[in-house]
Design a protein around this motif. Sequence first.
Motif, PDB file in Angstrom:
ATOM      1  N   LYS A 237     -26.258  88.792 100.711  1.00 55.75           N
ATOM      2  CA  LYS A 237     -26.985  88.054  99.668  1.00 55.75           C
ATOM      3  C   LYS A 237     -27.958  87.055 100.299  1.00 55.75           C
ATOM      4  O   LYS A 237     -29.097  86.903  99.850  1.00 55.75           O
ATOM      5  CB  LYS A 237     -25.996  87.314  98.764  1.00 55.75           C
ATOM      6  N   ALA A 238     -27.493  86.366 101.344  1.00 56.27           N
ATOM      7  CA  ALA A 238     -28.346  85.372 102.011  1.00 56.27           C
ATOM      8  C   ALA A 238     -29.399  86.024 102.894  1.00 56.27           C
ATOM      9  O   ALA A 238     -30.533  85.534 102.994  1.00 56.27           O
ATOM     10  CB  ALA A 238     -27.472  84.430 102.839  1.00 56.27           C
ATOM     11  N   PHE A 239     -29.027  87.144 103.529  1.00 59.81           N
ATOM     12  CA  PHE A 239     -29.942  87.820 104.453  1.00 59.81           C
ATOM     13  C   PHE A 239     -29.895  89.338 104.208  1.00 59.81           C
ATOM     14  O   PHE A 239     -29.207  90.068 104.924  1.00 59.81           O
ATOM     15  CB  PHE A 239     -29.554  87.509 105.908  1.00 59.81           C
ATOM     16  N   PRO A 240     -30.608  89.812 103.176  1.00 60.58           N
ATOM     17  CA  PRO A 240     -30.567  91.236 102.823  1.00 60.58           C
ATOM     18  C   PRO A 240     -30.956  92.169 103.974  1.00 60.58           C
ATOM     19  O   PRO A 240     -30.434  93.286 104.069  1.00 60.58           O
ATOM     20  CB  PRO A 240     -31.577  91.343 101.679  1.00 60.58           C
ATOM     21  N   ASN A 241     -31.854  91.713 104.810  1.00 60.64           N
ATOM     22  CA  ASN A 241     -32.299  92.522 105.948  1.00 60.64           C
ATOM     23  C   ASN A 241     -31.781  91.940 107.269  1.00 60.64           C
ATOM     24  O   ASN A 241     -32.487  91.932 108.275  1.00 60.64           O
ATOM     25  CB  ASN A 241     -33.830  92.607 105.970  1.00 60.64           C
ATOM     26  N   THR A 242     -30.560  91.466 107.230  1.00 59.98           N
ATOM     27  CA  THR A 242     -29.994  90.813 108.405  1.00 59.98           C
ATOM     28  C   THR A 242     -30.074  91.682 109.662  1.00 59.98           C
ATOM     29  O   THR A 242     -29.973  92.913 109.589  1.00 59.98           O
ATOM     30  CB  THR A 242     -28.524  90.415 108.154  1.00 59.98           C
ATOM     31  N   LYS A 243     -30.225  91.019 110.787  1.00 60.71           N
ATOM     32  CA  LYS A 243     -30.257  91.742 112.073  1.00 60.71           C
ATOM     33  C   LYS A 243     -28.905  92.360 112.390  1.00 60.71           C
ATOM     34  O   LYS A 243     -28.791  93.194 113.291  1.00 60.71           O
ATOM     35  CB  LYS A 243     -30.674  90.782 113.190  1.00 60.71           C
ATOM     36  N   TYR A 244     -27.875  91.944 111.658  1.00 64.10           N
ATOM     37  CA  TYR A 244     -26.528  92.477 111.866  1.00 64.10           C
ATOM     38  C   TYR A 244     -26.178  93.575 110.846  1.00 64.10           C
ATOM     39  O   TYR A 244     -25.006  93.922 110.700  1.00 64.10           O
ATOM     40  CB  TYR A 244     -25.492  91.348 111.747  1.00 64.10           C
ATOM     41  N   LEU A 245     -27.181  94.090 110.148  1.00 67.71           N
ATOM     42  CA  LEU A 245     -26.918  95.007 109.041  1.00 67.71           C
ATOM     43  C   LEU A 245     -26.092  96.223 109.464  1.00 67.71           C
ATOM     44  O   LEU A 245     -25.120  96.588 108.785  1.00 67.71           O
ATOM     45  CB  LEU A 245     -28.245  95.466 108.418  1.00 67.71           C
ATOM     46  N   GLU A 246     -26.467  96.856 110.559  1.00 70.13           N
ATOM     47  CA  GLU A 246     -25.756  98.057 111.001  1.00 70.13           C
ATOM     48  C   GLU A 246     -24.291  97.746 111.317  1.00 70.13           C
ATOM     49  O   GLU A 246     -23.380  98.448 110.860  1.00 70.13           O
ATOM     50  CB  GLU A 246     -26.435  98.652 112.233  1.00 70.13           C
ATOM     51  N   GLU A 247     -24.052  96.676 112.105  1.00 66.47           N
ATOM     52  CA  GLU A 247     -22.678  96.302 112.458  1.00 66.47           C
ATOM     53  C   GLU A 247     -21.878  95.914 111.219  1.00 66.47           C
ATOM     54  O   GLU A 247     -20.703  96.297 111.064  1.00 66.47           O
ATOM     55  CB  GLU A 247     -22.677  95.135 113.451  1.00 66.47           C
ATOM     56  N   ALA A 248     -22.534  95.143 110.320  1.00 68.76           N
ATOM     57  CA  ALA A 248     -21.847  94.671 109.123  1.00 68.76           C
ATOM     58  C   ALA A 248     -21.439  95.850 108.233  1.00 68.76           C
ATOM     59  O   ALA A 248     -20.327  95.874 107.690  1.00 68.76           O
ATOM     60  CB  ALA A 248     -22.738  93.707 108.350  1.00 68.76           C
ATOM     61  N   ASN A 249     -22.329  96.840 108.081  1.00 67.76           N
ATOM     62  CA  ASN A 249     -22.009  98.012 107.251  1.00 67.76           C
ATOM     63  C   ASN A 249     -20.859  98.829 107.849  1.00 67.76           C
ATOM     64  O   ASN A 249     -20.004  99.347 107.118  1.00 67.76           O
ATOM     65  CB  ASN A 249     -23.243  98.892 107.088  1.00 67.76           C
ATOM     66  N   GLU A 250     -20.841  98.923 109.165  1.00 67.29           N
ATOM     67  CA  GLU A 250     -19.747  99.646 109.831  1.00 67.29           C
ATOM     68  C   GLU A 250     -18.403  98.955 109.575  1.00 67.29           C
ATOM     69  O   GLU A 250     -17.384  99.610 109.298  1.00 67.29           O
ATOM     70  CB  GLU A 250     -20.011  99.741 111.332  1.00 67.29           C
ATOM     71  N   LEU A 251     -18.402  97.621 109.666  1.00 66.22           N
ATOM     72  CA  LEU A 251     -17.172  96.865 109.423  1.00 66.22           C
ATOM     73  C   LEU A 251     -16.744  96.980 107.958  1.00 66.22           C
ATOM     74  O   LEU A 251     -15.547  97.081 107.652  1.00 66.22           O
ATOM     75  CB  LEU A 251     -17.362  95.393 109.803  1.00 66.22           C
ATOM     76  N   LYS A 252     -17.717  96.967 107.051  1.00 73.17           N
ATOM     77  CA  LYS A 252     -17.409  97.100 105.614  1.00 73.17           C
ATOM     78  C   LYS A 252     -16.738  98.450 105.341  1.00 73.17           C
ATOM     79  O   LYS A 252     -15.731  98.525 104.624  1.00 73.17           O
ATOM     80  CB  LYS A 252     -18.695  96.972 104.810  1.00 73.17           C
ATOM     81  N   GLU A 253     -17.305  99.523 105.923  1.00 73.17           N
ATOM     82  CA  GLU A 253     -16.725 100.862 105.719  1.00 73.17           C
ATOM     83  C   GLU A 253     -15.306 100.935 106.286  1.00 73.17           C
ATOM     84  O   GLU A 253     -14.407 101.519 105.670  1.00 73.17           O
ATOM     85  CB  GLU A 253     -17.611 101.917 106.372  1.00 73.17           C
ATOM     86  N   ALA A 254     -15.113 100.308 107.435  1.00 70.53           N
ATOM     87  CA  ALA A 254     -13.789 100.296 108.057  1.00 70.53           C
ATOM     88  C   ALA A 254     -12.792  99.528 107.184  1.00 70.53           C
ATOM     89  O   ALA A 254     -11.627  99.932 107.053  1.00 70.53           O
ATOM     90  CB  ALA A 254     -13.870  99.671 109.442  1.00 70.53           C
ATOM     91  N   LEU A 255     -13.240  98.452 106.565  1.00 71.58           N
ATOM     92  CA  LEU A 255     -12.370  97.671 105.682  1.00 71.58           C
ATOM     93  C   LEU A 255     -11.972  98.477 104.443  1.00 71.58           C
ATOM     94  O   LEU A 255     -10.816  98.433 104.011  1.00 71.58           O
ATOM     95  CB  LEU A 255     -13.081  96.383 105.244  1.00 71.58           C
ATOM     96  N   GLU A 256     -12.923  99.208 103.896  1.00 75.00           N
ATOM     97  CA  GLU A 256     -12.632 100.004 102.703  1.00 75.00           C
ATOM     98  C   GLU A 256     -11.630 101.110 103.015  1.00 75.00           C
ATOM     99  O   GLU A 256     -10.725 101.396 102.211  1.00 75.00           O
ATOM    100  CB  GLU A 256     -13.931 100.572 102.134  1.00 75.00           C
ATOM    101  N   LYS A 257     -11.760 101.720 104.183  1.00 73.04           N
ATOM    102  CA  LYS A 257     -10.802 102.745 104.618  1.00 73.04           C
ATOM    103  C   LYS A 257      -9.430 102.114 104.840  1.00 73.04           C
ATOM    104  O   LYS A 257      -8.396 102.686 104.471  1.00 73.04           O
ATOM    105  CB  LYS A 257     -11.287 103.411 105.910  1.00 73.04           C
ATOM    106  N   GLU A 258      -9.437 100.936 105.445  1.00 71.83           N
ATOM    107  CA  GLU A 258      -8.184 100.225 105.708  1.00 71.83           C
ATOM    108  C   GLU A 258      -7.473  99.889 104.402  1.00 71.83           C
ATOM    109  O   GLU A 258      -6.241 100.008 104.297  1.00 71.83           O
ATOM    110  CB  GLU A 258      -8.495  98.941 106.486  1.00 71.83           C
ATOM    111  N   ARG A 259      -8.244  99.499 103.393  1.00 68.44           N
ATOM    112  CA  ARG A 259      -7.662  99.163 102.087  1.00 68.44           C
ATOM    113  C   ARG A 259      -7.050 100.403 101.431  1.00 68.44           C
ATOM    114  O   ARG A 259      -5.934 100.348 100.889  1.00 68.44           O
ATOM    115  CB  ARG A 259      -8.717  98.556 101.175  1.00 68.44           C
ATOM    116  N   THR A 260      -7.775 101.518 101.541  1.00 69.88           N
ATOM    117  CA  THR A 260      -7.273 102.776 100.963  1.00 69.88           C
ATOM    118  C   THR A 260      -5.982 103.203 101.654  1.00 69.88           C
ATOM    119  O   THR A 260      -4.989 103.578 100.996  1.00 69.88           O
ATOM    120  CB  THR A 260      -8.330 103.882 101.108  1.00 69.88           C
TER     121      THR A 260
END
Length: 266
Positions: A237-260
């Motif tokens: 929300k604060a940085f839509p085009n953050t320089k960490y976008l790729e890493e952040a998306n990978e961690l988000k996907e891993a969290l969703e799998k972990e939750r499942t």
Amino acid sequence: MRKLVYILLSVLVLNSCSDFQKVMKSEDIALKYKKGEELFNEGKYKKANRLFEQIVPKYRGKPQAEKLMYMHSMCFYKLEQYYLSGYRFEQFVKSYPNSEKAEEAAFLSAKSYYEESPIYSKDKEETVKAIEKVQLFINAYPNSEYAEQANVLVKELDFKLEKKAFEIAKQYNRIYDYKASIKSFNNFLLDFPGSSLKEDALYYRFNSEYNLAVLSVPELKDARIALALADYKTLLKAFPNTKYLEEANELKEALEKERTNNEIKS
């Protein structure tokens, strides 16, 4: 000819040193003042100050004291002895608040404290003190010709504090103390909401939340995954085009799998 030139230069240097030593040993304070001022104007601050140190107490209360105290303080500044120049210029302003040099002296005192501030990784006490001194100058002389420079100094000093707080929080992340890292980044974001390091802080807080979540026991995992995903949203929300976008998306996907996976196990 070269030998002759060298000889003449050597003689001049020796005579100059000899004259200085004679003045140093003299009891004539007027002579010391005159010679000290001469050396000061020539940029020979170390020698000038040796003379000034002898006569400053003797000129106290005399008309020449104001100029002498200014030159004495300036010598310390030029010699990069900032602790002493900060103190001496501060005393000058207190002694001669109406002097035409008071504003300059106040700024150089504040700048001396700035120069004494260590790099961000060292103890922050001197940096905090420097910020206070520079801010006092800005408050006392809001329309000063040095105001712009003073504001730049405050920003640089503030950034040192920001950088130190950020690096402490990041260090907790590096040593796998994720709870301490999250707490430190939360404090950082509260203390420095407009920091240029905000993007980095938001990402590393999310990174710490991620690691804490995946390493949690099953009964705590869902709640911590939710917190981590909330931090992911805050970063985007604060940085839509953050320089960490790729890493952040990978961690988000891993969290969703972990939750499942956690839900299946439950």
